[in-house]
Design an enzyme around this catalytic site. Structure first.
Site, PDB file in Angstrom:
ATOM      1  N   CYS B  14       0.831  -1.206   0.000  1.00 47.94           N
ATOM      2  CA  CYS B  14       0.000   0.000   0.000  1.00 47.94           C
ATOM      3  C   CYS B  14       0.862   1.250   0.000  1.00 47.94           C
ATOM      4  O   CYS B  14       1.907   1.234   0.609  1.00 47.94           O
ATOM      5  CB  CYS B  14      -0.892   0.041   1.236  1.00 47.94           C
ATOM      6  N   PRO B  15       0.456   2.321  -0.622  1.00 46.00           N
ATOM      7  CA  PRO B  15      -0.816   2.525  -1.314  1.00 46.00           C
ATOM      8  C   PRO B  15      -0.730   2.237  -2.805  1.00 46.00           C
ATOM      9  O   PRO B  15      -1.656   2.516  -3.530  1.00 46.00           O
ATOM     10  CB  PRO B  15      -1.032   4.030  -1.120  1.00 46.00           C
TER      11      PRO B  15
END
Lengths: 403, 75
Positions: B14-15
């Protein structure tokens, strides 16, 4: 029995449930041990021990006097919280047959993680806590510094999102035309759940050992540490994303879950304070809280995870979080050095004071103010999630496609 | 079902799975089909949620392949 196992071990939990449970557990843990759920203080001590191995004399480093260097990580409750979290998360990952060495394809991620880890570790310790002591367990202690830290983290993560959105930082994914062959992976005999079961049994035996040999507090820390690890792994709790994803795509699920968890924890902590006649734990609110919070926010976005998120990610096999962990320890140790050797304390901390809403306004005022502000932020987060979009922000009416 | 593009973001945390997916969808024509392969457990949840929120649709249920997840998204 099988249904319960399926629901609580083999399924991810709602982040709300995970955070509410962690909030109650952290309040109970405080009631038993008089310390809060925290991790970066221990990271600093780990750095201190390494420095000692290399022959450094820490007796004149006042920061280590502040956090306390007694014993080893195996004889401290703060130590067992950290190792318990690692173990709890790992057990869950294994039981779910979900461990896989996940290697980033872009080499820049290693350097980014390491750099981010250092900045986050440095900032967190400057503010005397990370997303736990200065945030998730700081707000329920009614310590004003946690509120400053939270706002500052918001600013820092905004700067972080600007940075990681640049081309040279973000890099390019492997995008190809058409479909690629994703040969279905045969389901071999599952070894991981068996290993997970063995690890759980061994760890339970260790906890029993602590109680049997007259170290009940270590047993409590080891047990609660594992619970915290299980909560954050099963809820996939990510404090970084709670801020960062609002700036990126307006995702606020984690934000709202953490706020709700803090509200639950505040009420639970208040009850424990009143029933046990305890004093809340207050940390200094000073310019260092603000600057440390901004650095922490920036660092966690650079690293892709905060001091707690990186723990379960590492256990999932996301080895890019190894340099993050290392960076956290180095950053925290560097702050311990800079504290008195480079004048951080005199310049940014000395002017501050310990302010606690519980002592200033009484229990009713403190809990009312805390819940009202948490509620307000929750409402803003909900609005944000509804209206903020990737690439366009709050602007409306733009097409989702090229044509 | 003919897949127009494939985004292989295994190994990314992530992200980046969400960012790459939304960016790619933005550059595609309406109705085209994107296949996304991820192995970050957080992405199993946040990629489909963000895709739907941003007005795209899932062409079919996500496919679990060992420890990877495959999404089929209509732009």
């Amino acid at each position: 029995m099988r249904a319960l196992y399926r629901r609580w071990v083999l399924s991810y939990w709602s982040p709300y449930a995970a955070m509410a449970l962690a909030g109650i557990l952290s309040a109970v843990y405080f009631g038993i041990t008089k310390t809060v759920w925290a991790v970066t203080g221990e990271f600093t001590r780990l750095g201190g021990h390494v420095l000692e191995w290399f022959g450094a004399d820490l007796s004149d480093w006042s920061y280590f006097g502040l956090v306390g260097m007694n014993g080893t990580t195996w004889t401290r409750t703060d130590g067992w919280i950290v190792w318990g979290m690692f173990v709890g998360a790992l057990i869950m990952v294994l039981l779910n047959n979900n461990f896989k060495i996940r290697v980033p394809r872009q080499k820049r991620r290693w350097i980014q993680g390491f750099a981010g880890g250092i900045v986050a570790g440095f900032g967190a310790r400057m503010a005397l806590g990370c997303n736990l002591a200065a945030f998730f367990t700081g707000v329920p202690q009614f310590s004003l510094h946690a509120w400053i830290f939270m706002a500052a983290t918001g600013i820092g993560t905004y700067l972080g999102v600007k940075l990681i959105g640049t081309k040279w930082w973000k890099g390019k994914p492997a995008l190809s035309k058409g479909s690629i062959d994703t040969a279905s992976q045969p389901t071999k005999r599952k070894v991981q759940p068996i290993l997970g079961g063995i690890a759980a049994l061994l760890y339970a035996a260790l906890i029993v050992c602590f109680f049997a040999t007259g170290h009940p507090m270590l047993g409590v820390a080891a047990l609660f540490g594992a619970f915290f690890g299980i909560c954050i792994e099963r809820g996939q709790i990510c404090f970084t994303s709670a801020f960062r994803d609002m700036w990126i795509s307006g995702r606020a699920t984690m934000t709202k879950a953490i706020l709700a968890g803090m509200a639950v924890s505040s009420v639970a902590t208040l009850i424990i304070l009143l029933v046990n006649g305890m004093d809340p734990i207050t940390k200094i609110a000073a310019p260092s809280t603000l600057i440390g919070g901004i650095l922490f926010g920036l660092g966690i976005v650079m690293a892709g995870g905060c001091e707690t998120g990186m723990m379960y990610r590492l256990m999932e096999g996301q080895i890019v979080f190894l340099p993050v962990f290392l960076g956290n320890v180095i950053g925290a140790s560097f702050l311990a050095y800079a504290w008195d050797h480079m004048g951080v304390y005199d310049a940014l901390v000395a002017s501050g004071s310990k302010i606690n809403l519980f002592t200033a306004w009484g229990p009713a005022g403190a809990i009312a103010a805390t819940l009202i502000v948490l509620g307000l932020v929750f409402a803003i987060a909900a609005y944000w999630q509804k209206h903020y979009r990737f690439g366009t922000g709050f602007k409306r009416g733009e097409s989702h496609h090229v044509n | 079902m003919s897949i127009d593009y494939t985004l292989d973001i295994r190994g990314e945390s992530c992200p980046y799975p969400v960012v790459y997916t939304l960016e790619t969808l933005k550059g595609m024509k309406q109705g085209q089909l994107l296949q996304v392969i991820v192995d970050c457990p957080s992405a199993f949840r946040n990629v489909p949620e963000e895709v739907l929120k941003h007005g795209y649709t899932m062409a079919q249920e996500p496919e679990k392949n060992g420890r990877d997840m495959i999404f089929y998204i209509t732009a």
